[in-house]
Design an enzyme around this catalytic site. Structure first.
Site, mmCIF file in Angstrom:
data_model
loop_
_atom_site.group_PDB
_atom_site.id
_atom_site.type_symbol
_atom_site.label_atom_id
_atom_site.label_comp_id
_atom_site.label_asym_id
_atom_site.label_seq_id
_atom_site.Cartn_x
_atom_site.Cartn_y
_atom_site.Cartn_z
ATOM 1 C CB SER A 136 -0.870 -0.003 1.267
ATOM 2 O OG SER A 136 -1.483 1.252 1.491
ATOM 3 C CE1 TYR A 155 -4.417 -2.135 4.444
ATOM 4 C CE2 TYR A 155 -3.350 0.011 4.402
ATOM 5 C CZ TYR A 155 -3.920 -1.060 3.737
ATOM 6 O OH TYR A 155 -3.981 -1.043 2.366
#
Length: 279
Positions: free
Chosen positions: A157, A170
């Site tokens: 990401s 995350y």
């Protein structure tokens, strides 16, 4: 004219929808056959629904419409035995393995770190980080045995390359994937197996466009739409584009999987509308 991955076989996790489906379709468009897995069940600590059997059937239909073969299985990326069984069966049926796209991942619910539930932390790291480790682990013997080299691509990401508050699990998992990628690149270079990661920005998939995230981004509205949330999402990107499409990431995956990238390994490639370049 032959496709860019003509005759190759790709193993993709999280294949039922979103980026996973885009990767399967884009690789199939360029000549690859697909082995795909997905969980097809909701995860308790994740605040939005997971993919369904109907989603997976749609992926199968889209790949087969392109004249390519696809073998699918229901498997949890946290379950090494299930992953290995699905890949073994698919590689046996399709005859080889060349490309691995460790794509399955979840985003979790935003929370201050001192308020983050330990089960939620562990679940997210187990899926987003350990799931990619296990995907690579079960695939490496196939790639080595094939003797043709190969390409492993981990989906990280933009938050695997920069910080962000209220998303400790995350961000930690996606940063961890960069370390995993670089370790694997060093281990496997001698077998001509390349390992890279892609780092998407905000992608227009159910992981971003879901009620939980929309409400978190726009608590001032009763029923916020993705268009309402886009004003906040767009602040993360450098370019004036709040959302990119899954195919934009799939094009990068295709490049890294193809012989055009035959000497590219150990690279963290952003596909993020400039998010990681922001000061």
């Amino acid at each position: 004219m032959a496709g860019r991955v003509e005759g190759k076989v790709a193993f993709i996790t999280g294949v039922a929808r979103g980026q996973g489906r885009a990767h399967a379709v884009r690789l199939a468009e360029e000549g690859a056959d697909i082995i795909g897995v997905d969980l097809l069940a909701d995860v308790e600590t994740i605040g939005y629904p997971m993919a369904s059997a109907a989603d997976l059937a749609e992926t199968v239909a889209e790949v087969e419409k392109l004249g390519r073969r696809i073998v699918t299985a229901v498997a949890d990326v946290r379950d090494e035995a299930a992953l290995a069984a699905a890949l073994d069966a698919g590689a046996t049926e399709l005859g080889r393995l060349d490309i691995v796209v460790a794509n399955a991942g979840v985003s979790g619910t935003a929370a201050a770190t001192d308020q983050l539930d330990l089960t939620a932390w562990r679940t997210l790291l187990d899926i987003d980080l350990t799931g990619c480790f296990l995907t690579a682990k079960v695939a490496i013997p196939h790639l080595v045995a094939g003797g043709r080299g190969g390409s492993i691509i981990l989906t990280s990401s933009m938050l695997g390359l920069k910080g962000q508050g209220w998303m400790a699990a995350y961000v930690s998992a996606k940063h961890g994937l960069v370390g995993l990628m670089r370790s694997l690149a060093n281990e496997l270079a001698g077998q001509l197996i390349r390992v890279n990661s892609v780092h998407p920005g905000n992608v227009n998939t159910p992981m971003v466009d879901n009620e939980s995230l929309r409400r978190m981004l726009r608590p001032d509205l009763d029923n916020p739409t993705i268009e309402d949330a886009a004003a906040v999402l767009g602040m993360l990107h450098l370019m004036p584009v709040p959302l990119i499409e899954a195919v934009d990431v799939a094009n990068a995956v295709l490049f890294l999987a193809s012989d055009e990238a035959r000497y590219i390994t150990g690279v963290a490639l952003p596909v993020d509308a400039g998010a990681t370049a922001k000061g």
